[in-house]
Design a protein around this motif. Structure first.
Motif, PDB file in Angstrom:
ATOM      1  N   ASP A  76      52.448  44.572  32.107  1.00 51.55           N
ATOM      2  CA  ASP A  76      51.633  43.392  31.814  1.00 51.55           C
ATOM      3  C   ASP A  76      52.179  42.122  32.466  1.00 51.55           C
ATOM      4  N   TRP A  77      53.415  42.163  32.954  1.00 54.09           N
ATOM      5  CA  TRP A  77      53.960  40.977  33.623  1.00 54.09           C
ATOM      6  C   TRP A  77      53.602  40.904  35.105  1.00 54.09           C
ATOM      7  N   VAL A  78      53.041  41.932  35.669  1.00 52.74           N
ATOM      8  CA  VAL A  78      52.597  41.878  37.069  1.00 52.74           C
ATOM      9  C   VAL A  78      51.283  41.107  37.131  1.00 52.74           C
ATOM     10  N   GLN A  79      51.246  40.092  37.989  1.00 53.46           N
ATOM     11  CA  GLN A  79      50.073  39.238  38.071  1.00 53.46           C
ATOM     12  C   GLN A  79      49.199  39.612  39.276  1.00 53.46           C
ATOM     13  N   THR A  80      47.933  39.198  39.201  1.00 54.08           N
ATOM     14  CA  THR A  80      46.984  39.467  40.272  1.00 54.08           C
ATOM     15  C   THR A  80      46.237  38.195  40.637  1.00 54.08           C
ATOM     16  N   VAL A  81      45.528  38.261  41.752  1.00 54.81           N
ATOM     17  CA  VAL A  81      44.619  37.200  42.149  1.00 54.81           C
ATOM     18  C   VAL A  81      43.337  37.858  42.646  1.00 54.81           C
ATOM     19  N   ARG A  82      42.214  37.299  42.235  1.00 52.55           N
ATOM     20  CA  ARG A  82      40.919  37.863  42.639  1.00 52.55           C
ATOM     21  C   ARG A  82      40.524  37.309  44.006  1.00 52.55           C
ATOM     22  N   VAL A  83      40.124  38.208  44.895  1.00 50.35           N
ATOM     23  CA  VAL A  83      39.613  37.815  46.208  1.00 50.35           C
ATOM     24  C   VAL A  83      38.247  38.461  46.413  1.00 50.35           C
TER      25      VAL A  83
END
Length: 315
Positions: free
Chosen positions: A75-82
């Motif tokens: 849950d600590w891995v972050q993402t970004v929407r593209v």
């Protein structure tokens, strides 16, 4: 095996699996390499959408290009929407903010990290201009060195600070931090104007002919198209997916005359990093405006310079 990465723990399965057969380095060796250069690789990737090049059985096996974050992330891995308007699709890509993110990606068999040149605060406004010196089949690394020196000269005249690195192959990359106030089309247009100036000074050594098959095979292509939207190249400190475990390594300008791509591997880089630190550590403090380059672009267009095809037409 579990690795403590700052305040996080990352489990590494199959740590003894050989990923790089030239010297027998394993998946665990790869994870330990990225820990050794953690400050540098996180700086190169921080808050950028990142495509992963995964090799589930090692670099001589299948290669997977992965835009979407692999399943099973902590849950600590972050993402970004593209967004991908051409296909009316989107993806949540890895967004590195911590060294553990990189090591977890290694656990998921990632060898190469290919970030966008924009950050999640506004993925449509690049903050990194990338100069990719791409040698054609008969060009040598000595030719690349010559073009790198010309590139350095032009950057100095512009008052821009360039941060060079080996590509991990036969080429070189030079990054310039820019103001994130323009879209990809403007950054690519400015990069093309810069490439034309390098071509003027380099004579036959540089060929900007669009179609690869039509270029002089002994020339170097200054690939401005790497600044197009969703075009990515291996980041600083990224290992390349070859048996020798070569690294895309930051270098000083004064090192380039003697540097060889094979000098920089996961076997040699940890000691180099411990000795020199991150050679790109100051990149965020040297921000350049593209205004003059866009003036060059307008000048060249008035003088009849042709615009390149759209970036999705492969060169």
């Amino acid at each position: 095996m579990e690795l403590e990465v700052g305040d996080r723990t990352v489990r590494i399965s199959n740590p003894d699996r050989v990923y790089f057969p030239a010297r027998g380095e394993t998946k665990l060796d790869l994870a330990n390499y990225y820990l050794a250069v953690a400050d540098g690789v996180v700086r190169a990737l921080r808050e950028r959408p990142c495509m992963l090049h995964r090799f589930p059985t090692g670099v001589t096996g299948e290669k997977v290009h992965q835009k979407r974050l692999p399943r099973g992330a902590p849950d600590w891995v972050q993402t970004v929407r593209v967004e991908f308007p051409r296909y009316n699709r989107h993806a949540y890509e890895l967004c590195v903010t911590h060294p553990a993110d990189v090591v977890w990606a290694v656990q998921m068999s990632t060898v190469e990290f290919h970030p966008w040149n924009s950050r999640r605060a506004d993925v449509e406004k690049p903050d990194e201009w990338r100069i990719d010196l791409d040698p054609m089949p008969q060009a040598t690394f000595a030719d690349v060195r010559q073009v790198a020196e010309l590139t350095h000269q032009v950057l100095d005249e512009l008052g821009a600070v360039g941060w060079p690195k080996t590509s991990g192959g036969k080429g070189m990359h030079i990054y310039v931090r820019i103001e994130p106030n323009r879209g990809f089309a403007d950054v690519r247009r400015a990069a093309h104007a810069f490439a034309r100036e390098v071509e003027r000074r380099a004579g036959e050594l540089v060929d900007l002919t669009w179609w690869r098959k039509d270029r002089d095979p002994a020339s170097v292509f200054v690939d401005y198209n790497q600044n197009a939207r969703d075009h990515t190249i291996a980041c600083a400190y990224s290992v390349r997916g070859v048996p020798e475990a070569v690294v895309s390594a930051p270098v000083r300008w004064d090192e380039i005359p003697d540097a060889e791509p094979g000098d920089f591997t996961i076997a040699t880089m940890p000691a180099r990093f411990a000795d020199l630190g991150d050679l790109h550590a100051g990149i965020d403090d040297a921000v350049y405006s593209l205004d003059e380059l866009l003036d060059w672009a307008e000048r060249d267009e008035r003088d009849g310079a042709e615009s390149p095809p759209p970036p999705d037409e492969e060169s």
